[in-house]
Design an enzyme around this catalytic site. Structure first.
Site, PDB file in Angstrom:
ATOM      1  N   ASN A 187      76.513  50.647  78.265  1.00 21.10           N
ATOM      2  CA  ASN A 187      76.480  51.954  79.062  1.00 21.10           C
ATOM      3  C   ASN A 187      75.369  51.720  80.183  1.00 21.10           C
ATOM      4  O   ASN A 187      74.306  51.950  79.722  1.00 21.10           O
ATOM      5  CB  ASN A 187      76.335  53.179  78.032  1.00 21.10           C
ATOM      6  CG  ASN A 187      76.148  54.598  78.764  1.00 21.10           C
ATOM      7  OD1 ASN A 187      76.325  54.584  79.884  1.00 21.10           O
ATOM      8  ND2 ASN A 187      75.920  55.491  77.885  1.00 21.10           N
ATOM      9  N   ARG A 191      81.178  52.034  79.127  1.00 16.33           N
ATOM     10  CA  ARG A 191      81.490  53.387  79.451  1.00 16.33           C
ATOM     11  C   ARG A 191      81.457  53.605  81.061  1.00 16.33           C
ATOM     12  O   ARG A 191      80.603  53.144  81.641  1.00 16.33           O
ATOM     13  CB  ARG A 191      80.406  54.397  78.767  1.00 16.33           C
ATOM     14  CG  ARG A 191      80.578  55.777  79.285  1.00 16.33           C
ATOM     15  CD  ARG A 191      79.242  56.717  78.710  1.00 16.33           C
ATOM     16  NE  ARG A 191      79.367  57.987  78.853  1.00 16.33           N
ATOM     17  CZ  ARG A 191      78.272  58.941  78.847  1.00 16.33           C
ATOM     18  NH1 ARG A 191      77.187  58.296  78.244  1.00 16.33           N
ATOM     19  NH2 ARG A 191      78.558  60.032  78.918  1.00 16.33           N
ATOM     20  N   HIS A 243      81.833  63.763  79.818  1.00 16.97           N
ATOM     21  CA  HIS A 243      81.634  63.559  78.371  1.00 16.97           C
ATOM     22  C   HIS A 243      82.823  63.386  77.572  1.00 16.97           C
ATOM     23  O   HIS A 243      82.707  63.552  76.403  1.00 16.97           O
ATOM     24  CB  HIS A 243      80.431  64.897  77.838  1.00 16.97           C
ATOM     25  CG  HIS A 243      79.299  64.941  78.614  1.00 16.97           C
ATOM     26  ND1 HIS A 243      78.608  66.119  78.966  1.00 16.97           N
ATOM     27  CD2 HIS A 243      78.270  64.044  78.767  1.00 16.97           C
ATOM     28  CE1 HIS A 243      77.492  65.890  79.535  1.00 16.97           C
ATOM     29  NE2 HIS A 243      77.503  64.560  79.220  1.00 16.97           N
ATOM     30  N   ARG A 303      69.648  68.317  85.962  1.00 10.96           N
ATOM     31  CA  ARG A 303      70.603  68.848  86.824  1.00 10.96           C
ATOM     32  C   ARG A 303      70.873  70.441  86.648  1.00 10.96           C
ATOM     33  O   ARG A 303      70.783  71.055  85.717  1.00 10.96           O
ATOM     34  CB  ARG A 303      72.054  67.927  86.426  1.00 10.96           C
ATOM     35  CG  ARG A 303      72.211  66.701  86.927  1.00 10.96           C
ATOM     36  CD  ARG A 303      73.360  66.061  86.276  1.00 10.96           C
ATOM     37  NE  ARG A 303      73.021  65.254  85.056  1.00 10.96           N
ATOM     38  CZ  ARG A 303      73.901  64.743  84.313  1.00 10.96           C
ATOM     39  NH1 ARG A 303      75.181  64.851  84.545  1.00 10.96           N
ATOM     40  NH2 ARG A 303      73.671  64.318  83.257  1.00 10.96           N
ATOM     41  N   GLU A 333      79.418  57.723  70.667  1.00 14.40           N
ATOM     42  CA  GLU A 333      80.025  57.281  71.724  1.00 14.40           C
ATOM     43  C   GLU A 333      80.463  55.787  71.766  1.00 14.40           C
ATOM     44  O   GLU A 333      81.539  55.314  72.210  1.00 14.40           O
ATOM     45  CB  GLU A 333      79.678  57.719  73.127  1.00 14.40           C
ATOM     46  CG  GLU A 333      79.621  59.152  73.443  1.00 14.40           C
ATOM     47  CD  GLU A 333      78.649  59.752  74.547  1.00 14.40           C
ATOM     48  OE1 GLU A 333      78.859  60.305  75.387  1.00 14.40           O
ATOM     49  OE2 GLU A 333      77.432  59.230  74.301  1.00 14.40           O
TER      50      GLU A 333
END
Length: 416
Positions: A9, A96, A184, A244, A382
C-alpha cells in the site's frame, strides 16, 4: 519451500506491507510493517508478526542512508523478508490502488496497459495515484516475473444508482468521468463479508458502515452492495478527516481563488494537508490527542466530526429507505468509545439504543437488547482482502476463497 504473497500500500511518504504465507492457497499473516518518512531527513522501518509482536525497527538518516524513493523502500522490504523468512518464495504481489476510474470495476492482473491506464487516472486522484503507480513500478523492478494484481478502492462503489453517482453540473462532465466514485472500498468489502459471518440476516439488510480514521467516510450497503458513499469525486468529500476538509461549499474554492489569489496548488495543500481535525483544532490530526486535550479548539474539532457523522447516519439511512444495522470500523471507529457514544446518543428515533458498558469495552455488539437496529464493531483488514483478491485473480486461491459469485463478490468464507 513455503510460498508467500506480499501486499503493498504505497502512499506519498510511506509504503505499508503485509506478508502472507499462501502455501495452502489461504492467506496466513506472517508479518506487517511499513517504511515511513520517504524523502525526509529520517525514515523508519517497523515490522510486527501476525500476533502484533515487534519483529524489529530501524531508523535511517542521511548518515546511514535515508530511504528517499519507493524503489529503495521496496528493496529494503524485500531484503528484510529474505532475512526474516529464509527459504520462502514470493509468488505474487497485491497492490491497493486508490482510483480505478470507470474502467476497473474489479481487481485485475497488472500489465503495461494497466499501468498506463492507471497513470491516465492521475488527474482524478493527484495526491494518491502517482504513489500507487510508483509502488507498482518499484515492485516490478524488485520482483521481475512475479505476477502482480491491482485492487481498487473505487470498485466496490461502481454499482451506485445514477442519482448517487452524479453531480448536477453539465452532463458532458459526467460522461468524461466527473462523478462520485467513493473510496475505502477495500475496507467496506471486507467489513461487509465479515458481517455476513457475524450476523447473516443483518448483512442482507440495510447497513451503514462508518470507516472512521485519519481518512474517514461512510457507506450505505444494501444486500451486500454499495448504494451510496459520503466520498465523491475525490477523497476530500464527506466527513472531516485527519487533515482533509470533508464536505465543502464549492463557493469557498472560488473565494480562495478570486479573493485570496491562491493558486490551485496552494488550495490543494490547504484542503488535503491543513484542514480536517488538524485545521479545526490547530493542535493535532490524531483523535487520541484531541480527546486528551482540555483546549476548547480540540473539543470543537471533535464536536464537528461527531456532528458530520451523525448527519450522514440520517442521510445514508434515507438513501437505504431505513436502517437495520450499523458498523464502526477504522482506527477511530474501532477504538474510540467516546466518539461512538456521542455519535449514537439520542439515536433512538432511528432505532438505535446503545449498550454503554459494551461500548466502553469495545465489544463486537454494542447496541442494547432493546435496540431495533444492531450496532457492531468490526475490525477491518484491507491487507487480507487484497491478498484474497490477488490469489483469486491469479488462480492460486483455495476453493472456498476462489468461489466467487456471479456478481463478483466472494462467497462466505471461514472467519479470519
Amino acid at each position: 519451500m513455503s510460498k508467500t504473497l506480499i501486499v503493498l500500500n504505497a502512499g506519498s511518504s510511506s509504503i505499508k506491507f503485509v506478508v502472507f504465507d499462501v502455501t495452502e492457497g489461504k492467506p496466513v499473516n506472517m508479518a506487517t510493517g511499513q517504511v515511513e518518512g520517504l524523502g525526509a531527513s529520517v525514515s523508519r522501518f517497523t515490522a510486527k508478526d501476525g500476533e502484533g509482536q515487534s519483529l524489529g525497527e530501524k531508523d535511517f538518516d542521511k548518515a546511514s542512508g535515508a530511504i528517499s524513493t519507493h524503489t529503495q523502500a521496496v528493496d529494503l522490504i524485500l531484503k528484510w523478508i529474505d532475512d526474516t523468512f529464509p527459504g520462502t518464495e514470493v509468488v505474487a504481489v497485491g497492490h491497493r490502488v486508490v482510483h480505478g476510474g470507470v474502467r476497473f470495476t474489479k481487481p485485475v492482473q497488472i500489465n503495461d496497459d494497466v499501468v498506463a491506464a492507471l497513470e491516465e487516472l492521475t488527474p482524478l486522484a493527484p495526491l494518491h495515484q502517482p504513489h500507487n503507480v510508483a509502488g507498482i513500478r518499484a515492485a516490478q523492478a524488485a520482483f521481475p516475473g512475479v505476477p502482480q494484481v491491482a485492487v481498487f478502492d473505487t470498485s466496490f462503489h461502481r454499482g451506485h444508482p445514477f442519482v448517487n453517482d452524479t453531480f448536477a453540473i453539465p452532463r458532458e462532465y459526467y460522461n468524461e468521468g466527473v462523478r462520485r466514485y467513493g473510496f475505502h472500498g477495500v475496507s467496506y468489502e471486507y467489513v461487509t463479508r465479515r458481517l455476513k459471518q457475524i450476523a447473516p440476516l443483518d448483512a442482507e439488510g440495510r447497513v451503514v458502515i462508518a470507516h472512521l480514521g485519519n481518512g474517514a467516510s461512510m457507506c450505505a450497503v444494501r444486500y451486500g452492495h454499495s448504494i451510496a458513499s459520503t466520498m465523491g469525486f475525490s477523497a476530500l468529500d464527506g466527513l472531516p478527516m485527519g487533515t482533509r476538509c470533508g464536505n465543502l461549499d464549492a463557493g469557498v474554492l472560488l473565494y480562495l481563488l478570486d479573493q485570496k489569489g491562491l493558486s490551485s496548488s496552494e488550495i490543494r495543500e490547504i484542503l488535503y494537508s491543513k484542514s480536517g481535525l488538524l485545521g479545526l483544532s490547530g493542535i493535532s490530526q490524531d483523535m487520541r490527542e484531541l480527546e486528551a486535550s482540555d483546549k476548547r479548539e480540540a473539543r470543537e474539532a471533535i464536536d464537528y466530526f461527531v456532528f458530520r457523522v451523525r448527519r450522514e447516519v440520517g442521510a445514508l439511512s434515507a438513501a437505504l429507505d431505513g436502517l437495520d444495522a450499523m458498523v464502526f470500523c477504522g482506527g477511530i471507529g474501532e477504538n474510540s468509545w467516546r466518539v461512538r457514544e456521542r455519535v449514537l446518543q439520542g439515536m433512538q428515533w432511528i432505532g438505535i439504543d446503545l449498550d454503554e458498558e459494551a461500548n466502553h469495552r469495545n465489544a463486537r455488539l454494542i447496541s442494547s437488547p432493546l435496540s431495533r437496529v444492531r450496532v457492531y464493531i468490526v475490525r477491518t483488514n484491507e491487507g487480507l482482502m487484497i491478498a484474497e483478491h490477488t490469489l483469486t485473480v491469479l488462480g492460486l486461491a483455495a476453493p472456498e476463497i476462489q468461489a466467487f459469485s456471479a456478481d463478483g463478490t466472494a462467497a462466505q468464507r471461514p472467519s479470519a
